[in-house]
Every structure is written in C-alpha cells, then in structure tokens.
Design a protein around this motif. Structure first.
Motif, mmCIF file in Angstrom:
data_model
loop_
_atom_site.group_PDB
_atom_site.id
_atom_site.type_symbol
_atom_site.label_atom_id
_atom_site.label_comp_id
_atom_site.label_asym_id
_atom_site.label_seq_id
_atom_site.Cartn_x
_atom_site.Cartn_y
_atom_site.Cartn_z
ATOM 1 N N ARG A 2 -1.326 3.106 -14.242
ATOM 2 C CA ARG A 2 -0.858 2.384 -13.056
ATOM 3 C C ARG A 2 -0.598 3.301 -11.882
ATOM 4 N NH1 ARG A 2 3.412 -1.918 -15.580
ATOM 5 N NH2 ARG A 2 1.985 -2.788 -17.095
ATOM 6 N N LYS A 3 -1.022 4.543 -11.964
ATOM 7 C CA LYS A 3 -0.727 5.493 -10.893
ATOM 8 C C LYS A 3 -1.509 5.182 -9.621
ATOM 9 C CE LYS A 3 1.032 9.210 -13.574
ATOM 10 N NZ LYS A 3 1.436 10.567 -13.453
ATOM 11 N N TRP A 4 -2.607 4.470 -9.727
ATOM 12 C CA TRP A 4 -3.395 4.184 -8.536
ATOM 13 C C TRP A 4 -2.608 3.374 -7.531
ATOM 14 C CZ3 TRP A 4 -4.215 -0.882 -7.337
ATOM 15 C CH2 TRP A 4 -4.027 -1.807 -8.353
ATOM 16 N N LYS A 5 -1.720 2.485 -8.000
ATOM 17 C CA LYS A 5 -0.955 1.675 -7.047
ATOM 18 C C LYS A 5 0.034 2.542 -6.274
ATOM 19 C CE LYS A 5 2.837 -0.098 -9.822
ATOM 20 N NZ LYS A 5 3.469 -1.249 -10.414
ATOM 21 N N HIS A 6 0.567 3.585 -6.916
ATOM 22 C CA HIS A 6 1.467 4.494 -6.195
ATOM 23 C C HIS A 6 0.693 5.289 -5.143
ATOM 24 C CE1 HIS A 6 4.965 3.602 -8.575
ATOM 25 N NE2 HIS A 6 4.253 3.757 -9.675
ATOM 26 N N GLY A 7 -0.557 5.599 -5.446
ATOM 27 C CA GLY A 7 -1.403 6.265 -4.460
ATOM 28 C C GLY A 7 -1.658 5.383 -3.250
ATOM 29 N N ILE A 8 -1.887 4.109 -3.504
ATOM 30 C CA ILE A 8 -2.099 3.170 -2.396
ATOM 31 C C ILE A 8 -0.825 3.017 -1.574
ATOM 32 C CG2 ILE A 8 -2.552 0.735 -1.850
ATOM 33 C CD1 ILE A 8 -4.501 0.741 -4.237
ATOM 34 N N TYR A 9 0.322 2.874 -2.245
ATOM 35 C CA TYR A 9 1.586 2.754 -1.537
ATOM 36 C C TYR A 9 1.880 4.007 -0.722
ATOM 37 C CZ TYR A 9 2.505 -1.165 -4.725
ATOM 38 O OH TYR A 9 2.437 -2.329 -5.431
ATOM 39 N N ASN A 51 7.033 7.706 -4.097
ATOM 40 C CA ASN A 51 5.676 7.542 -4.598
ATOM 41 C C ASN A 51 5.060 8.874 -5.020
ATOM 42 O OD1 ASN A 51 4.830 4.674 -4.522
ATOM 43 N ND2 ASN A 51 5.634 4.875 -2.455
ATOM 44 N N LEU A 55 3.736 9.686 -8.795
ATOM 45 C CA LEU A 55 2.416 10.247 -9.076
ATOM 46 C C LEU A 55 2.524 11.544 -9.874
ATOM 47 C CD1 LEU A 55 0.592 9.650 -5.690
ATOM 48 C CD2 LEU A 55 0.044 8.626 -7.887
#
Length: 91
Positions: A2-9, A51, A55
């Motif tokens: 689920r780390k991709w959502k933190h990258g987007i945020y 964030n 990550l």
C-alpha cells in the motif's frame, strides 16, 4: 503493498505546497493572512513528513518483531505459572 498511496499523497502535498507558497503572505506584520500562511505551511510540511515516514518504515517487519515479543512474554508467563504450580505441589 500500500505504499503507492503514500507516494501519491506525498506528491499531492508537495504540489500544493509548491503552488501555494508564492501566493501565501508569510512575512510582515502578524495579520490573519500571515498566521494562516504559516499554519497552512506547517500543516503541509507535517503531511509531507508523515507520508515520508510511511514510505520509509517497514511495517511488516515491525509487526513480526512485536508478535515475537508477545510470544516471548506469553512463554515467560507460562513458565512462571508452571514453576508456581510445581512449587505448590512440593516439587
């Protein structure tokens, strides 16, 4: 993962900060606009830091370590209870 959502945020918060900083009034007298600008910038930096930490952290490894500690504590309690039972029986 689920780390991709933190990258987007993180990217969204950085984008908002880059877009807003030139438009915010951050210097001069302590007016409502200055206080708002400082507080908004601080909040944006807090979101960015959170964030980045999400990550950088390894949650699964941390969960396994905590589970191992809990198993060890349960084992220690079980051994102490067995020793108490054995002592009561006179053993």
């Amino acid at each position: 993962m689920r780390k991709w959502k933190h990258g987007i945020y993180l990217l969204a918060a950085l984008g908002m900060l880059v877009y807003a900083l030139p438009r915010l009034e951050l210097s001069g007298a302590w007016t409502a606009a200055t206080v708002f600008g400082i507080m908004w910038s601080a909040l944006a930096m807090l979101v960015i830091a959170a964030n980045l930490r999400a990550l950088a952290s390894d949650r699964e490894r941390e969960r396994r370590r905590i589970a191992a500690i809990r198993r060890q504590q349960a084992y220690s309690r079980e051994q102490a209870a067995a020793r108490r039972r054995s002592a009561r029986r006179g053993g």
